[in-house]
Enzyme design. Sequence first.
Site, PDB file in Angstrom:
ATOM      1  N   ASN A   8       0.859  -1.181   0.000  1.00 32.17           N
ATOM      2  CA  ASN A   8       0.000   0.000   0.000  1.00 32.17           C
ATOM      3  C   ASN A   8       0.902   1.240   0.000  1.00 32.17           C
ATOM      4  OD1 ASN A   8      -1.900   1.975   0.437  1.00 32.17           O
ATOM      5  ND2 ASN A   8      -2.392   1.364   2.544  1.00 32.17           N
ATOM      6  N   TRP A   9       1.024   1.834  -1.164  1.00 34.00           N
ATOM      7  CA  TRP A   9       1.934   2.992  -1.285  1.00 34.00           C
ATOM      8  C   TRP A   9       1.366   4.267  -0.677  1.00 34.00           C
ATOM      9  CZ3 TRP A   9       3.880   2.686  -7.097  1.00 34.00           C
ATOM     10  CH2 TRP A   9       4.648   1.515  -7.248  1.00 34.00           C
ATOM     11  N   LYS A  10       0.077   4.273  -0.377  1.00 42.45           N
ATOM     12  CA  LYS A  10      -0.589   5.478   0.154  1.00 42.45           C
ATOM     13  C   LYS A  10      -0.342   6.667  -0.790  1.00 42.45           C
ATOM     14  CE  LYS A  10      -0.287   3.351   4.654  1.00 42.45           C
ATOM     15  NZ  LYS A  10      -0.223   3.481   6.100  1.00 42.45           N
ATOM     16  N   HIS A  86      -9.780   1.593   4.754  1.00 45.55           N
ATOM     17  CA  HIS A  86      -8.518   1.776   5.478  1.00 45.55           C
ATOM     18  C   HIS A  86      -8.733   2.793   6.606  1.00 45.55           C
ATOM     19  CE1 HIS A  86      -4.410   2.791   6.444  1.00 45.55           C
ATOM     20  NE2 HIS A  86      -4.042   1.690   5.813  1.00 45.55           N
ATOM     21  N   GLU A  88      -7.010   5.141   7.690  1.00 44.69           N
ATOM     22  CA  GLU A  88      -6.661   6.528   7.373  1.00 44.69           C
ATOM     23  C   GLU A  88      -7.820   7.237   6.681  1.00 44.69           C
ATOM     24  OE1 GLU A  88      -3.013   5.589   5.385  1.00 44.69           O
ATOM     25  OE2 GLU A  88      -2.058   5.166   7.308  1.00 44.69           O
ATOM     26  N   GLU A 157      -5.812  -4.522  10.930  1.00 44.81           N
ATOM     27  CA  GLU A 157      -4.773  -3.506  11.073  1.00 44.81           C
ATOM     28  C   GLU A 157      -5.079  -2.641  12.288  1.00 44.81           C
ATOM     29  OE1 GLU A 157      -2.663  -2.400   7.224  1.00 44.81           O
ATOM     30  OE2 GLU A 157      -4.533  -1.320   7.203  1.00 44.81           O
ATOM     31  N   GLY A 163       2.232   2.497  10.910  1.00 44.94           N
ATOM     32  CA  GLY A 163       3.224   3.565  10.757  1.00 44.94           C
ATOM     33  C   GLY A 163       3.939   3.956  12.033  1.00 44.94           C
ATOM     34  N   SER A 200       3.017  -1.813  10.631  1.00 45.86           N
ATOM     35  CA  SER A 200       4.462  -1.820  10.907  1.00 45.86           C
ATOM     36  C   SER A 200       5.154  -3.135  10.539  1.00 45.86           C
ATOM     37  CB  SER A 200       4.733  -1.459  12.369  1.00 45.86           C
ATOM     38  OG  SER A 200       4.382  -0.104  12.596  1.00 45.86           O
ATOM     39  N   GLY A 221       2.673  -0.974   4.428  1.00 46.97           N
ATOM     40  CA  GLY A 221       2.665   0.425   4.015  1.00 46.97           C
ATOM     41  C   GLY A 221       4.086   0.939   3.840  1.00 46.97           C
ATOM     42  N   GLY A 222       4.598   1.590   4.856  1.00 47.56           N
ATOM     43  CA  GLY A 222       5.906   2.258   4.806  1.00 47.56           C
ATOM     44  C   GLY A 222       7.019   1.412   4.185  1.00 47.56           C
TER      45      GLY A 222
HETATM   46  P1  PGA Z   1       2.522   0.526   7.759  1.00 47.05           P
HETATM   47  O1  PGA Z   1       1.086   0.719   7.102  1.00 47.05           O
HETATM   48  O2  PGA Z   1       3.097  -0.756   7.211  1.00 47.05           O
HETATM   49  O3  PGA Z   1       3.290   1.726   7.334  1.00 47.05           O
HETATM   50  O4  PGA Z   1       2.328   0.437   9.246  1.00 47.05           O
HETATM   51  C1  PGA Z   1       0.202  -0.355   6.941  1.00 47.05           C
HETATM   52  C2  PGA Z   1      -1.092   0.131   6.339  1.00 47.05           C
HETATM   53  O5  PGA Z   1      -1.563   1.213   6.700  1.00 47.05           O
HETATM   54  O6  PGA Z   1      -1.678  -0.533   5.472  1.00 47.05           O
END
Ligand code: PGA
Length: 241
Positions: A8-10, A86, A88, A157, A163, A200, A221-222
């Site tokens: 997930n590149w966001k 998600h 976010e 999640e 993050g 994470s 993500g990150g």
């Molecule tokens: P993260 O994000 O790996 O940066 O914690 C995961 C996500 O939000 O899908």
Amino acid sequence: MSKIVIANWKLNPATAKEAKQLAKGSDMADLIVCPPFQFLEDVAGVIKKAKLGAQDLFWEDKGAFTGEISGTQLRDAGVEYVIIGHSERRKNLGETDEMVAKKIFAAFNDGLKPILCVGESQEERDRNKTNEVVERELRAGLSRVLAEKRDIIIAYEPVWAIGTGNPDTPENMLEMVRFIKDLLKRIGSQLTVRIIYGGSIKSDNAERFLQHKEIEGALVGGASLTRGEIQKIVEIAKKYK
Ligand code: PGA
């Protein structure tokens, strides 16, 4: 069945050139790459083994909905999977359980495979509300599709783990998998579900989760933006097919 890793590149990267580079370096089987909408076609043109995912969709297929994107448009761009709900988006954009339910329904209608994200905040966890929150999000999110005999990915999640560099423990995740499976039975779901963990995940902690057969993949993500990280995580996932 092989495990699935989702990148997930966001809201990254900044340019199409960087997106193509990142996609080239991430082109592996068992990986779903989810770039921003703007780069879907660039990434589709580069990947051969990885699958293409989007980070959201709108529930209507056409009409006066400024700024939105439909499942049909995503399909036309080569998208197979779509992340829905998600945290976010729930937190920053006010996405509700009802909106999530409509999006899951629309994804199925448009022939996309949904990745439904659920998870509690730190405050909810502190109040021992973890299972209650996950149950509410799943009951609502799946309410329109329970009778469907189709594939869906559920990503647990915990919001506090996203993050932060502070993942949940594999033990908690295993308990969560049992809780979710039991809940799906209780509510009469006909869906074929794969349950994955997100929050994470990095190459140095992925194995602790993926070694368990009950944890069927990871949403990253990150670390998916760091060169070499996603490849390592996919290699770990492959070891535990
Ligand atoms: P993260 O994000 O790996 O940066 O914690 C995961 C996500 O939000 O899908």
